[in-house]
Scaffold this motif. Structure first.
Motif, PDB file in Angstrom:
ATOM      1  N   PHE A 117       3.668   5.128  -6.726  1.00  0.00           N
ATOM      2  CA  PHE A 117       2.823   4.193  -5.979  1.00  0.00           C
ATOM      3  C   PHE A 117       3.187   2.747  -6.328  1.00  0.00           C
ATOM      4  O   PHE A 117       3.252   1.881  -5.443  1.00  0.00           O
ATOM      5  N   ASP A 118       3.429   2.483  -7.606  1.00  0.00           N
ATOM      6  CA  ASP A 118       3.853   1.142  -8.004  1.00  0.00           C
ATOM      7  C   ASP A 118       5.177   0.763  -7.346  1.00  0.00           C
ATOM      8  O   ASP A 118       5.370  -0.385  -6.922  1.00  0.00           O
ATOM      9  N   ILE A 126       3.583  -0.652   0.728  1.00  0.00           N
ATOM     10  CA  ILE A 126       2.122  -0.606   0.711  1.00  0.00           C
ATOM     11  C   ILE A 126       1.630  -1.910   0.098  1.00  0.00           C
ATOM     12  O   ILE A 126       2.270  -2.495  -0.778  1.00  0.00           O
ATOM     13  N   ARG A 127       0.478  -2.364   0.577  1.00  0.00           N
ATOM     14  CA  ARG A 127      -0.089  -3.614   0.077  1.00  0.00           C
ATOM     15  C   ARG A 127      -1.018  -3.375  -1.116  1.00  0.00           C
ATOM     16  O   ARG A 127      -1.142  -4.242  -1.985  1.00  0.00           O
ATOM     17  N   ASN A 128      -1.668  -2.234  -1.134  1.00  0.00           N
ATOM     18  CA  ASN A 128      -2.655  -1.960  -2.180  1.00  0.00           C
ATOM     19  C   ASN A 128      -2.657  -0.487  -2.541  1.00  0.00           C
ATOM     20  O   ASN A 128      -2.363   0.376  -1.707  1.00  0.00           O
ATOM     21  N   VAL A 129      -3.036  -0.202  -3.797  1.00  0.00           N
ATOM     22  CA  VAL A 129      -3.077   1.161  -4.321  1.00  0.00           C
ATOM     23  C   VAL A 129      -4.527   1.609  -4.468  1.00  0.00           C
ATOM     24  O   VAL A 129      -5.369   0.885  -5.000  1.00  0.00           O
ATOM     25  N   GLY A 130      -4.793   2.823  -3.982  1.00  0.00           N
ATOM     26  CA  GLY A 130      -6.121   3.393  -4.133  1.00  0.00           C
ATOM     27  C   GLY A 130      -6.041   4.819  -4.654  1.00  0.00           C
ATOM     28  O   GLY A 130      -4.970   5.442  -4.655  1.00  0.00           O
ATOM     29  N   LEU A 146      -1.248   1.992 -13.999  1.00  0.00           N
ATOM     30  CA  LEU A 146      -0.752   1.239 -12.853  1.00  0.00           C
ATOM     31  C   LEU A 146      -0.351  -0.182 -13.240  1.00  0.00           C
ATOM     32  O   LEU A 146      -1.040  -0.854 -14.004  1.00  0.00           O
ATOM     33  N   ASP A 147       0.772  -0.629 -12.689  1.00  0.00           N
ATOM     34  CA  ASP A 147       1.107  -2.048 -12.763  1.00  0.00           C
ATOM     35  C   ASP A 147       0.306  -2.821 -11.718  1.00  0.00           C
ATOM     36  O   ASP A 147      -0.177  -3.918 -11.985  1.00  0.00           O
TER      37      ASP A 147
END
Length: 262
Positions: A117-118, A126-130, A146-147
């Protein structure tokens, strides 16, 4: 919430079950009616319909938060990267505003999954991780690994199923809690406390539930609706102002019904 490049409106559109041509039309109707957050998932098998609805709308792409989720069998490092690429292709977008780990089961490996994801975030895919359906312990682990900052946690939340600990955690660490199934699969219409509040405000139980969630700090919600009338009503519910007595009454309801356990 603190200042962010991406913000989530109080009410978005949950799209589970919206597929085919009718799903395309529903997404277009939602966007034309003011929705700016579309929530889908690989497992819903409707990313193509959501993407077509978005493309067919007059609303600019950059004005819409497009969110999808990687299913549990695609959470290996390479599978995250390849399946996310396929999701973007089906959605017909260059990037997703928000990508979730759908459930921390099956192929989920915290370091490898979140590392992928990072990488997607670093590459601008992707702009954001959820994350979705996580426990407090899993949330803390994800935040440590997560970074990218944790942007959102999507979880079941409604008057019959409230985890105060998850709400408190989102508020303490300043990320969004995205509440799915806010109408408890229609069971909100059978809750006497909600009926009393609805009568007091000359509205219905669905509006009360949505207003309660949307009025909670750091919480937004994504009710599913396919028809224009329900879409309008759900969006308007965010403007309903509940008083402290209403909130206390909702929070005193006995909660025993989790609709989507692991």
């Amino acid at each position: 919430m603190s200042d962010r490049e991406t913000t989530l409106p109080p009410v978005g559109l949950g799209t589970m079950g919206l597929d085919g041509e009718s799903g395309v039309e529903s997404v277009q109707t939602a966007l034309d009616g003011g929705y700016r957050h579309l929530d889908t998932a690989q497992i819903y098998d409707n990313e193509d319909a959501v993407g077509r609805g978005l493309a067919g709308s007059s609303v600019p792409r950059e004005d819409v938060v497009v969110a999808t989720k990687v299913w549990a069998d695609k959470l290996g490092y390479d599978d995250v990267l390849s399946s996310a690429t396929e999701s973007l292709r089906r959605l017909n977008v260059e990037y997703a505003d928000l990508l979730y780990v759908h459930r921390p089961i099956d192929a989920y490996d915290p370091e490898r999954t979140l590392g992928a994801f990072d990488e997607l975030a670093d590459a601008g895919r992707i702009r954001n991780v959820g994350v979705s359906n996580f426990s407090i312990e899993e949330l803390d682990e994800a935040r440590d690994l997560l970074d990218a900052p944790l942007f959102a946690h999507q979880t079941e939340l409604h008057p019959l199923f409230l985890s105060s600990e998850l709400v408190d955690h989102a508020q303490a660490h300043d990320y969004y809690l995205v509440a799915y199934s806010p109408l408890a699969a229609g069971k909100v219409f059978e809750i006497p406390e909600l009926t009393a509040i609805a009568e007091k405000h000359d509205t219905d139980e669905a509006a009360v539930s949505i207003a309660w969630l949307a009025g909670t700090e750091n919480v937004v919600t994504i009710p599913k609706a396919s028809g224009e009338e329900h879409m309008r009503a759900n969006l308007a519910a965010a403007d309903l102002e509940l008083d402290d007595a209403d909130v206390r009454k909702i929070e005193s309801i006995e909660r025993e019904e989790e609709l989507f356990p692991e």
